[in-house]
Design a protein around this motif. Structure first.
Motif, mmCIF file in Angstrom:
data_model
loop_
_atom_site.group_PDB
_atom_site.id
_atom_site.type_symbol
_atom_site.label_atom_id
_atom_site.label_comp_id
_atom_site.label_asym_id
_atom_site.label_seq_id
_atom_site.Cartn_x
_atom_site.Cartn_y
_atom_site.Cartn_z
ATOM 1 N N LEU A 2 3.189 5.839 -5.785
ATOM 2 C CA LEU A 2 3.043 5.971 -7.231
ATOM 3 C C LEU A 2 1.879 6.889 -7.593
ATOM 4 C CD1 LEU A 2 3.614 2.299 -8.383
ATOM 5 C CD2 LEU A 2 5.138 4.236 -8.701
ATOM 6 N N ARG A 34 0.830 -1.217 0.000
ATOM 7 C CA ARG A 34 0.000 0.000 0.000
ATOM 8 C C ARG A 34 0.857 1.256 0.000
ATOM 9 N NH1 ARG A 34 -3.776 -2.870 2.921
ATOM 10 N NH2 ARG A 34 -2.741 -2.433 4.889
ATOM 11 N N MET A 60 3.845 1.670 -1.294
ATOM 12 C CA MET A 60 4.405 1.896 -2.633
ATOM 13 C C MET A 60 3.326 2.327 -3.612
ATOM 14 S SD MET A 60 7.372 1.524 -1.967
ATOM 15 C CE MET A 60 8.156 0.978 -0.491
ATOM 16 N N ASP A 61 2.123 1.743 -3.430
ATOM 17 C CA ASP A 61 0.999 2.091 -4.289
ATOM 18 C C ASP A 61 0.656 3.571 -4.121
ATOM 19 O OD1 ASP A 61 -0.960 1.262 -6.165
ATOM 20 O OD2 ASP A 61 -2.473 1.383 -4.574
#
Lengths: 148, 254
Positions: free
Chosen positions: A103, A97, A99-100
């Protein structure tokens, strides 16, 4: 009810990873049992305290005690049970989550999930390292006394 | 046997290094690898053994009385968890320390351990389905999400073994697999097979995400193996970014 479902999912997930890690025979069963025990301790701790990191720490203490005992019973390296039974605790979801969010440029979400993943992994490591040190030195002491 | 000549020492050291290398590849901690190599060398009568290991390399110098010290290094690539092999290597090392067999028989035992296979492909496919389904429910998915996550798990395993045959790059494999996973999760929701694309994805994410490496890297920090910890930490965070990118990519299509 939701907790029973969670426990069942934790056991099956642990069993799955134990197979991927090529654990064989009876040890597979005990690895899955370890997953159940660890997540059970986490849920019980979550009832008592709202601090998730403390829950993670307590569950890792239980995990290490279980792994050290099982390693001596089955005469295998501790790693076998330590890695497999830890599966329900591993903050993989939070890491993903974080890293999501990164991005998507959701900096706040990234900081939240990222610090959660990092701190949770750190409290797990603290629990594991501390318990390992205590158990190993107690074991050494115990064996020395018996020899005398 | 006890070592008396330099070439015997080199043979013994080579055996110890092979065991250490395979331990590292099977997922043992760095401290266990260092400890095992030291014990095996000491068992054959070395007066001092210095071992340094990180996840990608092992360096050992063995000192014996009567001739000059010998040093060997190994470059280690590709770490995969194989706890059964780890267990057998550990038993082999214990047996060596107790009985001190000739290096030739150690090589035979090692070759025997290396021959043992993993679970068969169909079982691994089922395992992928089991893990995906279980974690989809674990994070709050319903029955429909579980079924679609399990089905996607089956497809992912087949896709992964196909990609792995073509390339050895773990980052690229992870990117392709997670992009496929994200695409299939969105497709499943579109087709009415599942309800929540994110809860289906999380089950498949757990197959790929290096959560264990991430946690182990912090354990390495705590036990004093700072370089190993740093390497693993950076590797797992990078891989996690790649996986998040992969799962986000199909979002632009839908």
């Amino acid at each position: 009810m939701s907790e029973i479902i969670q426990l069942a999912a934790a056991v099956l997930g642990t069993l799955g990873f134990a197979v991927l890690f090529n654990i064989r025979g009876k040890k597979l069963l005990f690895a899955a049992l370890g997953g159940l025990l660890v997540w059970g301790v986490y849920l019980i701790a979550a009832h008592i305290t709202a601090n998730e990191y403390l829950c993670g720490f307590l569950a890792s203490v239980m995990l290490t005690v279980y792994a050290e005992c099982m390693a001596r019973v089955h005469r295998t390296p501790v790693t076998v049970f330590l890695v497999s039974a830890a599966i329900p605790l591993i903050p993989g979801g939070a890491l993903y989550r974080a890293m999501d969010c990164l991005l998507r440029r959701d900096w706040e979400g990234a900081a939240d999930s990222g610090s959660y993943a990092l701190l949770f992994a750190a409290s797990m490591s603290a629990g594991i390292t501390l318990t390992t040190v205590v158990i190993r030195s107690a074991w050494k002491h115990f064996r020395k006394e018996r020899r005398m | 046997m006890n070592i008396t000549k330099r070439d015997e020492a080199e043979q013994c050291l080579a055996c110890a290094m092979s065991i250490g290398e395979q331990l590292l590849i099977s997922g043992a901690e760095v401290s266990r690898v260092e400890d095992t190599i030291r014990r095996v060398c000491m068992a054959y009568g070395a007066s001092r053994v210095d071992v340094f290991s990180i996840t990608s390399s092992i360096v050992t110098t063995m000192y014996c009385d009567g001739f000059s010290p010998c040093t060997q290094t190994r470059r280690v690539t590709g770490i995969s968890n194989d706890l059964n092999r780890l267990d057998e290597l550990n038993q082999l090392a214990r047996r060596i320390c107790a009985k001190r067999p000739a290096p030739e028989s150690i090589q035979e035992d090692l070759a025997k351990i290396m021959e043992e296979s993993r679970y068969s492909f169909p079982i691994q496919v089922l395992t992928y389905a089991l893990i995906s389904g279980a974690f989809s429910v674990f994070f709050g998915g319903d029955v429909k999400d579980m079924v679609s996550a399990a089905l996607i798990g089956v497809l992912l395993k087949c896709f992964e073994s196909f990609v792995k045959r073509e390339t050895e790059n773990t980052m690229f494999t992870a990117l392709l697999c997670s992009a496929a996973g994200g695409f299939l999760a969105n497709l499943a929701v579109r087709a009415g097979l599942g309800n929540h694309a994110d809860l289906i994805s999380i089950g498949n994410v757990m197959l790929l995400i290096p959560g264990i490496a991430f946690t182990n890297s912090l354990r390495d920090f705590f036990s004093g193996d700072t370089i190993t910890g740093l390497t693993r930490f950076v590797e797992s965070v990078l891989l996690a970014i790649i996986i998040a990118l992969g799962f986000a990519l199909p979002g632009f299509l839908f």
